[in-house]
Design an enzyme around this catalytic site. Structure first.
Site, PDB file in Angstrom:
ATOM      1  N   TYR A  67     -15.612  18.213 -15.048  1.00  8.80           N
ATOM      2  CA  TYR A  67     -16.148  16.587 -15.672  1.00  8.80           C
ATOM      3  C   TYR A  67     -17.383  16.759 -14.381  1.00  8.80           C
ATOM      4  CZ  TYR A  67     -16.049  11.461 -14.823  1.00  8.80           C
ATOM      5  OH  TYR A  67     -16.185  10.152 -14.665  1.00  8.80           O
ATOM      6  N   ASP A 115      -7.007  19.580 -13.779  1.00  9.20           N
ATOM      7  CA  ASP A 115      -6.844  18.221 -14.163  1.00  9.20           C
ATOM      8  C   ASP A 115      -7.084  18.030 -15.595  1.00  9.20           C
ATOM      9  OD1 ASP A 115      -8.604  16.421 -15.595  1.00  9.20           O
ATOM     10  OD2 ASP A 115     -10.321  16.314 -14.471  1.00  9.20           O
ATOM     11  N   ARG A 160       0.908  -1.311   0.240  1.00 13.48           N
ATOM     12  CA  ARG A 160      -0.019   0.186   0.232  1.00 13.48           C
ATOM     13  C   ARG A 160       0.772   1.482   0.107  1.00 13.48           C
ATOM     14  NH1 ARG A 160      -1.811   1.057   4.839  1.00 13.48           N
ATOM     15  NH2 ARG A 160      -2.740  -0.295   5.777  1.00 13.48           N
ATOM     16  N   LYS A 193      -8.108   7.140 -19.112  1.00 17.54           N
ATOM     17  CA  LYS A 193      -7.642   8.930 -20.756  1.00 17.54           C
ATOM     18  C   LYS A 193      -6.046   8.028 -21.689  1.00 17.54           C
ATOM     19  CE  LYS A 193     -12.227   8.712 -18.525  1.00 17.54           C
ATOM     20  NZ  LYS A 193     -12.038   9.492 -17.318  1.00 17.54           N
TER      21      LYS A 193
HETATM   22  C1  LIG Z   1     -12.596  10.081 -16.492  1.00 14.94           C
HETATM   23  C2  LIG Z   1     -12.288  11.937 -15.939  1.00 14.94           C
HETATM   24  C3  LIG Z   1     -12.325  11.644 -14.286  1.00 14.94           C
HETATM   25  C4  LIG Z   1     -12.277  10.860 -13.215  1.00 14.94           C
HETATM   26  O1  LIG Z   1     -11.240   9.638 -13.182  1.00 14.94           O
HETATM   27  P1  LIG Z   1     -11.802   7.473 -13.467  1.00 14.94           P
HETATM   28  O2  LIG Z   1     -10.245   7.623 -13.924  1.00 14.94           O
HETATM   29  O3  LIG Z   1     -12.812   8.150 -14.526  1.00 14.94           O
HETATM   30  O4  LIG Z   1     -12.086   7.622 -11.887  1.00 14.94           O
HETATM   31  C5  LIG Z   1     -11.584  12.825 -13.833  1.00 14.94           C
HETATM   32  N1  LIG Z   1     -11.585  14.636 -14.745  1.00 14.94           N
HETATM   33  C6  LIG Z   1     -11.853  13.535 -16.204  1.00 14.94           C
HETATM   34  C7  LIG Z   1     -12.026  14.944 -16.554  1.00 14.94           C
HETATM   35  C8  LIG Z   1     -12.193  12.927 -16.902  1.00 14.94           C
HETATM   36  O5  LIG Z   1     -12.541  13.225 -17.969  1.00 14.94           O
END
Ligand SMILES: *Cc1c(COP(=O)(O)O)cnc(C)c1O
Length: 377
Positions: free
Chosen positions: A101, A173, A49, A198
């Site tokens: 998001y 982000d 962890r 992504k």
């Molecule tokens: C998908 C996404 C998230 C969340 O991420 P997960 O891996 O699905 O938990 C946060 N910000 C953006 C811009 C996203 O596209």
């Protein structure tokens, strides 16, 4: 010695051949615990962890690409965001871009709101609105650029200057651009968060997240929470994330080229009323995007006449897969209103029902355009 280019660092930083056997790609250390030299004396690693060599390789490589001191990997983008936000205290205030998001908005309003965080949403393109939104107890201004799904562009340098004047940190982000196209820390942001799921993973085969920062206090606070909360990725996912990261640069260039070809097609289409893409010269954020991004990325949104028309197109494609998520090698199509952004319907973040979002993949652009053509009918 000058630093290597980003494409080179993606393939080499944290990835020296394995010391024990010379494995050229980083091995998957699929174990939960590590033998110690003595009581209270771990060799390097103790418990999975708190750290793992595969995860560590990925963290070093991503930190390097973002130009940050330290990266922490998480089991998902939401786990990364939650852990970062848990460095705050009940009563603290966050300013959130008004086009983020949906899951970020849901986390802040429905999980951390009841826990005690206070929230103001704000159009970060409006300097006066941002100045009004920031309070003495504001800890983070939370930026997403380009945003999801409206592809709004926020001037990171301008927001950072304003926030820093009030002693407030800026979180970006960077999921949509990835560090191949944009490095927010170099533009003055204090923290970058990612959904590694992504573009970084890039193959629609893992869920992951990351926090990157050079802020010593945050490195301590997040580092403590990584172990205390434990929202960490497994070794296999860390391996997949690193494998994706190694080809990020070449993929992002092709995603951007393919998206530009599709945008040129959509702009000329009689059934398309509006195309949202930062690479378009008439996009309101084009000038800023051209300065802070190396290319405009693979996400495209467009509006047609009715929600029914949008649904017909989304159901009618053969190559573009009807699916949530983005950033993989295969092209995806979705309707943000009823799908990815269903959780923000009725809120300030609601999106138009006639909106279609594309995640443009790495197929040949002529085939993708032909697919859209037959779906438009
Ligand atoms: C998908 C996404 C998230 C969340 O991420 P997960 O891996 O699905 O938990 C946060 N910000 C953006 C811009 C996203 O596209």
């Amino acid at each position: 010695m000058t630093e290597n280019h980003r494409d080179t660092r993606a393939i080499h930083v944290g990835q020296d051949p394995d010391a024990a056997f010379g494995a050229v790609s980083v091995p998957i250390f699929q174990n939960s615990t590590f033998a110690q030299t003595d009581i209270a004396d771990p060799k390097v690693w103790d418990y999975g962890r708190s750290g793992n060599p595969t995860r560590d390789a990925f963290e070093r490589a991503l930190a390097s690409l973002e130009g940050g001191e330290r990266c922490f990997a998480f089991a998902s983008g939401m786990a990364a965001e939650t852990t970062l936000l848990l460095t705050l205290r009940p009563g603290d205030h966050v300013v959130l871009a008004d086009d983020v998001y949906g899951g970020t908005y849901r986390l802040l309003t429905r999980v951390l709101g009841p826990w005690g965080l206070e929230l103001t949403t704000c159009d970060l393109g409006d300097a006066d609105a941002l100045a009004d939104a920031i309070r003495p107890d504001t800890r983070f201004v939370w930026v997403e650029t380009p945003s999801n799904p409206m592809l709004k562009v926020v001037d990171i340098e301008a927001v950072a200057a304003l926030a820093h004047a009030s002693g407030t940190r800026v979180v970006v982000d960077n999921t949509f651009a990835s560090p191949a196209l944009q490095q927010p820390l170099r533009l003055g942001a204090d923290v970058v968060v990612h959904s590694v799921t992504k573009y970084i993973g890039g193959h629609s085969d893992l869920i992951g997240g990351a926090v990157v920062t050079s802020d010593a206090d945050l490195i301590d606070a997040v580092g403590f929470l990584v172990n205390a909360v434990g929202a960490v990725p497994g070794p296999m996912d860390a391996f997949l994330a690193l494998r994706g990261l190694r080809t990020l640069g070449v993929r992002m260039r092709r995603h951007s080229d393919n998206a530009a070809a599709i945008v040129a097609y959509l702009v000329g289409h009689s059934m398309v009323n509006q195309v949202y893409y930062p690479g378009l010269p008439d996009h309101p954020g084009h000038g800023i995007a051209a300065e802070q991004m190396a290319a405009f990325g693979g996400m495209v949104s467009f509006v047609v006449d009715t929600a029914e028309e949008a649904a017909r197109i989304a159901r009618g494609t053969r190559l573009f897969v009807l699916a949530e998520s983005l950033g993989g090698v295969e092209s995806l199509i979705e309707l943000p209103g009823p799908m990815t952004h269903a959780s923000v319907s009725g809120s300030d973040l609601e999106v138009p029902a006639e909106l279609v979002r594309l995640s443009v993949g790495l197929e040949h652009p002529d085939d993708l355009i032909a697919d859209l053509e037959q779906a438009f009918g």
